[in-house]
Design an enzyme around this catalytic site. Structure first.
Site, PDB file in Angstrom:
ATOM      1  N   VAL A   1      78.643   1.298 -16.069  1.00 12.14           N
ATOM      2  CA  VAL A   1      77.804   1.249 -17.270  1.00 12.14           C
ATOM      3  C   VAL A   1      76.893   2.458 -17.356  1.00 12.14           C
ATOM      4  CG1 VAL A   1      75.946  -0.048 -18.409  1.00 12.14           C
ATOM      5  CG2 VAL A   1      77.897  -1.273 -17.444  1.00 12.14           C
TER       6      VAL A   1
ATOM      7  N   CYS B   1      78.756  -5.533 -12.187  1.00 12.75           N
ATOM      8  CA  CYS B   1      79.456  -5.538 -10.916  1.00 12.75           C
ATOM      9  C   CYS B   1      79.445  -6.892 -10.203  1.00 12.75           C
ATOM     10  CB  CYS B   1      78.921  -4.471  -9.956  1.00 12.75           C
ATOM     11  SG  CYS B   1      78.759  -2.852 -10.730  1.00 12.75           S
TER      12      CYS B   1
END
Length: 613
Positions: A53, A2
């Site tokens: 993820v 991110c």
């Protein structure tokens, strides 16, 4: 993984500035292609771009918890590898969870332990928490600085982001670069906490920054400390192996496809072998990827840096461990494309790159991203275990400077200091800057009781690599991988391994008279002998003379213009090297041309608001 961004302003109502926060957050889109989110309160705004993820459905951000005393909100980038253990502990302490994400664990960890949550995390992370209970922002970064986090103080608060471009998107930001910024870039000695842009800083590795109405305060929750090492050789080897197995097992956890980067060197081969064995326990076969160049086999000539090509060794490891291996083949035209250079310089926010080695890394990561979202890398093993040749050369061991600067900055093959114009060269005074940075870094190193002068010197060299050199490599890996939305994990940067090996005496680190003795012994049963004893080779570079020819053509075209780069660069130097024969041009001269083209590209990207002070 991110990208994060945010703004704290104690004198403004930020609910009226959503467009500015959105613009900051949008610059992180490449870091988080899967989702976006913003959160705004009167005096704080947090932005987030998500690369999903773990807990794909439930891990959206920014994430908040309401308490009786106010709301606490986090924007988080990275991975916490021990989040399962922390979740269990927090459950015992009465916390309740709505998701399976590590972000929620970190948020509840902050609620339980405040800033001290950092000391309990194992992973790579950079995050910010707005605590409305105390009207304060807390920014925390992982111990080794794997994940980036920049901030810039304002008259009434702070701007922050995973990359400088997030801060520069805010109207309060000043796109100014002074001599210290250029020194940090071109000296190869970027100090912890520094940044290229004026007024901007990084949260230091292992650092905490708190911003409230009283101002801005920094502290370190972790630094590399000297401790006694009492283990014998075999125990040291066994401990390294045990740590590596645990680290790789933790770093394979993901809800998305994973792979490894496999060059055929010792570091990436160990990582791949361990990943292959552990995934096989679950009936999975690891994927591995390497970069190679069209014509490399025909054009390769060994030199003092790269004695052998990577491809044969990578294939041998892949066959040995049973990975699904793929070579990503690149053409010289892809590497030399000015559009590719612009992409890389934009990703790095810096006037400096490693030229075609950054371009090839970008293209490798872009190709991998078509198959995997997470990749395990062998990065940083050389810094941990003493893998570079200069660790083992008596003349560099004795040199009163950073070992690598003699090669890249001030030595006979200098790539940096020989191309600026005379005025800028004098103003930068890179030799003086390097001396000062070196003296400050050496002063940080604690001496062990009873340590010999030679052991002390090798401890200093290790410390310099683990606190200075590795930062440049980790920044490169992060920026280029996240430019394509690929999460690259670095097992050798686990702080437990770093601390243990750092405090292992040099006599044990090089017990067999070679580089990386401990790692080689710890992985002796995992790899083919040819790979186990292969001499260290750095990241590959193309030997195609057509690439050099393309660079020379671009240099000649640049020389016909009034490009602003010639306010900084010696036009005569570039004119001289542009006349050289591409077939015989030394690699360090080719690198110098790349640096000039990089600088020209960077100046163009940030015009017209860029100011050089």
């Amino acid at each position: 993984m991110c990208g994060i961004a945010g703004w704290v302003s104690f004198d403004r109502d930020l609910t009226r500035h959503r467009a500015d926060l959105d613009a900051m957050t949008a610059t992180m889109a490449c870091r988080g292609p899967d989702a976006e989110g913003t959160w705004l309160d009167r005096h704080a705004g947090l932005g987030h771009r998500r690369l999903a993820v773990i807990d794909i459905e439930g891990g959206g951000q920014p994430m908040s918890v309401r308490t009786d005393d106010g709301e606490v909100t986090i924007t988080y980038s990275g991975e916490t590898y021990n989040f399962d253990e922390l979740r269990s502990e927090l459950l015992r302490r009465g916390h309740r969870f709505r998701t399976r994400s590590d972000t929620e664990v970190v948020l509840h960890g902050y609620l339980e332990w405040d800033e001290a949550v950092a000391e309990r995390l194992n992973g790579m992370y950079a995050f910010a928490v707005w605590d409305a209970r105390a009207d304060k922002l807390v920014m925390i970064r992982d111990r080794m600085g794997i994940k980036p986090l920049y901030y810039s103080g304002t008259a009434d608060g702070v701007l922050f982001g995973s990359e400088p471009k997030a801060i520069l998107a805010n109207p309060l930001a000043d796109r100014a670069v002074d001599l210290d910024g250029l020194r940090a870039v071109f000296s190869f000695t970027q100090p912890p906490g520094g940044a290229v842009w004026c007024g901007m800083r990084e949260v230091a590795p292992g650092g905490v920054v708190v911003v409230d109405r009283a101002g801005l305060r920094e502290r370190r929750y972790w630094t590399l400390r000297t401790r006694a090492h009492t283990d014998d050789r075999q125990t040291s080897v066994d401990t390294v192996r045990s740590l590596l197995e645990d680290i790789v097992r933790r770093q394979l956890v993901a809800d998305v496809p994973r792979c490894t980067l496999l060059s055929g060197g010792l570091d990436s081969s160990v990582t791949t072998a361990l990943a292959a064995a552990q995934l096989a326990e679950h009936g999975e076969r690891v994927r591995s990827f390497a970069v190679d160049f069209v014509g490399q086999a025909e054009n390769f000539v060994g030199d003092h840096l790269r004695g052998t090509p990577d491809a044969p060794y990578a294939r041998e490891v892949a066959e040995h461990v049973g990975s699904r291996h793929q070579n990503i083949m690149l053409k010289h035209s892809e590497l030399a494309d000015p559009a590719m250079r612009r992409t890389v310089i934009t990703a790095r926010d810096s006037p400096f790159s490693l030229g075609e080695m950054d371009a090839s890394l970008y293209l490798l990561f872009k190709a991998i991203r078509e198959h995997s979202t997470v990749a395990l890398s062998g990065e940083s093993s050389d810094e941990v275990f003493g893998g570079y040749s200069w660790f083992h050369q008596p003349e560099t061991q004795a040199a009163d400077t950073f070992p690598w600067t003699a090669v890249f900055v001030t030595g006979a093959r200098a790539q940096v200091s020989d191309r600026f114009n005379a005025e800028l060269t004098a103003a930068l005074d890179l030799p003086g800057y390097i001396r000062d940075q070196y003296a400050g870094a050496v002063a940080e190193v604690e001496r062990a009781d009873g340590e010999t002068d030679h052991e002390r010197r090798m401890r200093v060299i290790s410390y310099l690599h683990l606190t200075r050199f590795v930062r440049m490599l980790l920044e490169r890996k992060d920026r280029i991988s996240m430019a394509v939305g690929l999460e690259v994990r670095v097992p050798f940067c686990d702080h437990r391994l770093v601390e243990y090996v750092y405090n292992t005496p040099w006599s044990l680190k090089a017990f067999d008279g070679r580089e990386k003795s401990l790692l080689r012994a710890a992985s002796a049963d995992l790899l083919p002998q040819s790979v186990l004893y292969r001499v260290k080779a750095p990241y590959p570079a193309t030997r195609d003379p057509l690439y050099t020819s393309a660079l020379l053509q671009q240099a000649k075209e640049l020389l016909t213009t009034d490009d602003p780069v010639f306010e900084l660069v010696d036009r005569g130097w570039l004119d001289d090297v542009a006349r050289q024969d591409p077939a015989t041009m030394p690699i360090y001269v080719r690198n110098g041309i790349e640096r000039v083209l990089d600088l020209s590209t960077w100046l163009d990207i940030y015009r017209p608001r860029l100011r050089l002070l």
